[in-house]
Motif scaffolding. Structure first.
Motif, PDB file in Angstrom:
ATOM      1  N   LEU A  77       0.663  -1.183   0.189  1.00 32.81           N
ATOM      2  CA  LEU A  77      -0.012  -0.014   0.069  1.00 32.81           C
ATOM      3  C   LEU A  77       0.778   1.223  -0.104  1.00 32.81           C
ATOM      4  O   LEU A  77       0.336   2.226  -0.475  1.00 32.81           O
ATOM      5  CB  LEU A  77      -0.978   0.047   1.060  1.00 32.81           C
ATOM      6  N   SER A  78       2.021   1.031   0.511  1.00 34.03           N
ATOM      7  CA  SER A  78       2.937   2.218   0.369  1.00 34.03           C
ATOM      8  C   SER A  78       3.954   2.371  -0.794  1.00 34.03           C
ATOM      9  O   SER A  78       4.244   1.455  -1.272  1.00 34.03           O
ATOM     10  CB  SER A  78       3.797   2.198   1.775  1.00 34.03           C
ATOM     11  N   GLN A  79       4.111   3.694  -1.315  1.00 39.26           N
ATOM     12  CA  GLN A  79       4.972   3.917  -2.326  1.00 39.26           C
ATOM     13  C   GLN A  79       6.240   3.762  -1.978  1.00 39.26           C
ATOM     14  O   GLN A  79       7.279   3.776  -3.223  1.00 39.26           O
ATOM     15  CB  GLN A  79       4.464   5.102  -3.146  1.00 39.26           C
ATOM     16  N   TRP A  80       6.776   3.541  -0.794  1.00 41.77           N
ATOM     17  CA  TRP A  80       7.969   3.578  -0.478  1.00 41.77           C
ATOM     18  C   TRP A  80       8.220   2.106   0.364  1.00 41.77           C
ATOM     19  O   TRP A  80       7.558   1.576   0.852  1.00 41.77           O
ATOM     20  CB  TRP A  80       8.198   4.698   0.754  1.00 41.77           C
ATOM     21  N   GLY A  81       9.472   1.742   0.134  1.00 45.06           N
ATOM     22  CA  GLY A  81      10.002   0.353   0.839  1.00 45.06           C
ATOM     23  C   GLY A  81      10.444   0.788   2.160  1.00 45.06           C
ATOM     24  O   GLY A  81      10.529   1.705   2.398  1.00 45.06           O
ATOM     25  N   TYR A  82      10.318  -0.389   2.964  1.00 41.19           N
ATOM     26  CA  TYR A  82      10.780  -0.073   4.135  1.00 41.19           C
ATOM     27  C   TYR A  82      12.144   0.235   4.441  1.00 41.19           C
ATOM     28  O   TYR A  82      12.560   0.970   5.536  1.00 41.19           O
ATOM     29  CB  TYR A  82      10.525  -1.557   5.232  1.00 41.19           C
ATOM     30  N   ASP A  83      13.001  -0.244   3.423  1.00 40.92           N
ATOM     31  CA  ASP A  83      14.508  -0.009   3.660  1.00 40.92           C
ATOM     32  C   ASP A  83      15.096   1.333   2.395  1.00 40.92           C
ATOM     33  O   ASP A  83      16.339   1.390   1.936  1.00 40.92           O
ATOM     34  CB  ASP A  83      15.340  -1.158   3.284  1.00 40.92           C
ATOM     35  N   GLU A  84      13.840   2.077   2.039  1.00 42.54           N
ATOM     36  CA  GLU A  84      14.100   2.854   0.694  1.00 42.54           C
ATOM     37  C   GLU A  84      13.904   4.537   1.505  1.00 42.54           C
ATOM     38  O   GLU A  84      12.893   4.919   2.002  1.00 42.54           O
ATOM     39  CB  GLU A  84      12.940   2.712  -0.376  1.00 42.54           C
ATOM     40  N   PRO A  85      14.839   5.173   1.677  1.00 42.12           N
ATOM     41  CA  PRO A  85      14.837   6.461   2.163  1.00 42.12           C
ATOM     42  C   PRO A  85      14.333   7.656   1.340  1.00 42.12           C
ATOM     43  O   PRO A  85      14.762   7.438   0.359  1.00 42.12           O
ATOM     44  CB  PRO A  85      16.069   6.736   2.844  1.00 42.12           C
ATOM     45  N   PHE A 100       2.443   7.529   8.217  1.00 36.11           N
ATOM     46  CA  PHE A 100       2.989   7.683   9.540  1.00 36.11           C
ATOM     47  C   PHE A 100       3.997   8.487   9.968  1.00 36.11           C
ATOM     48  O   PHE A 100       4.707   8.320  11.047  1.00 36.11           O
ATOM     49  CB  PHE A 100       3.299   6.243  10.053  1.00 36.11           C
ATOM     50  N   GLY A 101       4.494   9.395   8.755  1.00 36.72           N
ATOM     51  CA  GLY A 101       5.799  10.110   9.044  1.00 36.72           C
ATOM     52  C   GLY A 101       6.974   9.265   8.652  1.00 36.72           C
ATOM     53  O   GLY A 101       6.866   8.040   7.737  1.00 36.72           O
ATOM     54  N   THR A 102       8.027   9.814   8.720  1.00 39.23           N
ATOM     55  CA  THR A 102       9.435   9.224   8.403  1.00 39.23           C
ATOM     56  C   THR A 102      10.349   9.202   9.696  1.00 39.23           C
ATOM     57  O   THR A 102      10.095   9.723  10.613  1.00 39.23           O
ATOM     58  CB  THR A 102      10.060  10.039   7.383  1.00 39.23           C
ATOM     59  N   THR A 103      11.244   8.583   9.346  1.00 36.79           N
ATOM     60  CA  THR A 103      12.169   8.433  10.402  1.00 36.79           C
ATOM     61  C   THR A 103      13.322   9.515  10.394  1.00 36.79           C
ATOM     62  O   THR A 103      13.258  10.180   9.330  1.00 36.79           O
ATOM     63  CB  THR A 103      12.952   6.996  10.571  1.00 36.79           C
ATOM     64  N   ASP A 104      14.278   9.334  11.205  1.00 32.29           N
ATOM     65  CA  ASP A 104      15.267  10.437  10.872  1.00 32.29           C
ATOM     66  C   ASP A 104      16.236  10.180   9.748  1.00 32.29           C
ATOM     67  O   ASP A 104      16.708  11.123   9.216  1.00 32.29           O
ATOM     68  CB  ASP A 104      16.270  10.362  12.271  1.00 32.29           C
ATOM     69  N   GLY A 105      16.225   8.756   9.346  1.00 32.68           N
ATOM     70  CA  GLY A 105      17.052   8.575   8.265  1.00 32.68           C
ATOM     71  C   GLY A 105      16.096   8.703   6.886  1.00 32.68           C
ATOM     72  O   GLY A 105      16.623   8.500   5.680  1.00 32.68           O
ATOM     73  N   GLY A 106      14.668   9.219   6.931  1.00 35.52           N
ATOM     74  CA  GLY A 106      13.945   9.287   5.799  1.00 35.52           C
ATOM     75  C   GLY A 106      12.966   8.136   5.368  1.00 35.52           C
ATOM     76  O   GLY A 106      12.483   8.247   4.386  1.00 35.52           O
ATOM     77  N   ASN A 107      13.194   7.151   6.319  1.00 35.52           N
ATOM     78  CA  ASN A 107      12.330   5.869   5.756  1.00 35.52           C
ATOM     79  C   ASN A 107      11.021   6.061   6.170  1.00 35.52           C
ATOM     80  O   ASN A 107      10.665   6.687   7.359  1.00 35.52           O
ATOM     81  CB  ASN A 107      12.960   4.592   6.495  1.00 35.52           C
ATOM     82  N   ASP A 108      10.126   5.643   5.237  1.00 32.81           N
ATOM     83  CA  ASP A 108       8.568   5.577   5.516  1.00 32.81           C
ATOM     84  C   ASP A 108       8.005   4.726   6.593  1.00 32.81           C
ATOM     85  O   ASP A 108       8.414   3.593   6.709  1.00 32.81           O
ATOM     86  CB  ASP A 108       7.767   5.213   4.252  1.00 32.81           C
ATOM     87  N   LEU A 109       7.662   5.383   7.730  1.00 36.72           N
ATOM     88  CA  LEU A 109       7.468   4.682   8.936  1.00 36.72           C
ATOM     89  C   LEU A 109       6.251   3.702   8.808  1.00 36.72           C
ATOM     90  O   LEU A 109       6.060   2.636   9.641  1.00 36.72           O
ATOM     91  CB  LEU A 109       7.103   5.693   9.949  1.00 36.72           C
TER      92      LEU A 109
END
Length: 323
Positions: A77-85, A100-109
């Motif tokens: 459902l997300s356009q971002w992979g869990y390891d794709e910043p 859910f926002g992003t982490t400090d490294g830019g990963n999709d939460l």
């Protein structure tokens, strides 16, 4: 000839005169009176009916099904992979692009939470299955074989229960590089003892039943007796221990990953996300609260299911209503 006192006597008398069986006549009588005879229900149907009457158990089942579905289809459902910043959105709050926002490294939460949920579920279910099988075989085997075999198995159980298994697990998985397979294997090796002790005590009474003695007199091997007679008759206990094992494993895996001894980046679990988000509860609270809420819903749903299964299998429990 005496007059029948009730419908049952009349039914039997009718059956004797007409040469038909009483059960068939009872069915025909019930149809004639516009009623349907009560059919005996199987144990599974009885347990399912009692389980359905437990509202919290049903709520837990629905919630658990939703979480499993989220773990399966969530990453898609997300356009971002869990390891794709996303380097343009570092520590960004929830938005239409990053739910859910992003982490400090830019990963999709959201992608990381759904992936971590699936990883934690995979570990928990694998460990629960493995520990249930080992504890069932060793616990029932110790009770049936007796003698030296029982002494060795119980001695091993008591020895492993006496040592701090959490520290041993931490030492073993510390050098595994965060491999979830190694973590699963270690949790299985050190997670079966308490359940095996309970199963042994239950099997001690089961082995005295007539069908177990009959199997022994007929020359049935002890291993076959364990598989065919003892384990099926403590199946309700195994089901309860399995559901409780999932909760315990999720707790242990989360604690190890939170301490940096379990699943490690770039792979993630709920414990890993909690460990990362714990340092940002003020600056970026979404990094902690979304994984924490997911973990809480998961453990609560399994706890409700476990309570519902226990009440459904317990004939003395009134939590599920009358069956």
């Amino acid at each position: 000839m005496s007059i029948p006192q009730n419908l049952s006597d009349a039914t039997r008398l009718d059956a004797a005169v007409q040469g038909t069986s009483a059960p068939e006549t009872a069915v025909e009588t019930g149809k004639a009176l516009g009623t349907t005879p009560t059919r005996s229900r199987s144990k599974f149907a009885l347990y399912a009916r009692r389980f359905r009457r437990n509202k919290l158990a049903l709520l837990g089942s629905v919630l658990f099904a939703v979480l499993v579905l989220l773990a399966i289809i969530g990453p898609a459902l997300s356009q971002w992979g869990y390891d794709e910043p996303d380097f343009l959105s570092l520590s960004a709050p929830p938005s239409p692009e990053h739910w859910f926002g992003t982490t400090d490294g830019g990963n999709d939460l959201f992608a990381q939470t759904t992936h971590g949920l699936g990883r934690s579920l995979m570990i928990a279910v694998s460990v629960a299955i493995g520990t249930t099988i080992i504890s069932a075989l060793l616990g029932a085997g110790a009770a049936l074989y007796g003698g030296r075999v029982e002494s060795v198995i119980l001695g091993l159980i008591h020895f492993l229960l006496a040592i701090p298994s959490f520290l041993l697990i931490a030492l073993i998985v510390a050098d595994s590089g965060g491999d979830w397979r190694m973590l699963t294997l270690v949790l299985i090796l050190f997670g079966w003892m308490m359940t095996a002790r309970v199963i042994w005590s239950m099997s001690m009474s089961v082995r005295e039943n007539d069908y177990v003695r009959a199997a022994r007199y007929m020359g049935v091997s002890k291993f076959r007796t364990i598989i065919r007679h003892i384990i099926p008759n403590i199946g309700s206990l195994l089901i309860i221990q399995f559901t409780l094992g999932i909760v315990a494993t999720i707790t242990n895996e989360t604690a190890l990953s939170f301490l940096g001894l379990g699943v490690k980046l770039p792979d993630v679990s709920l414990g890993t996300l909690l460990a990362v988000g714990a340092g940002s509860t003020k600056a970026a609270p979404w990094q902690f609260w979304f994984p924490a809420l997911t973990l809480t819903l998961l453990t609560i749903s399994i706890a409700f299911i476990s309570d519902g299964v226990r009440d459904a299998l317990d004939p003395n429990s009134s939590a599920g209503g009358r069956a």
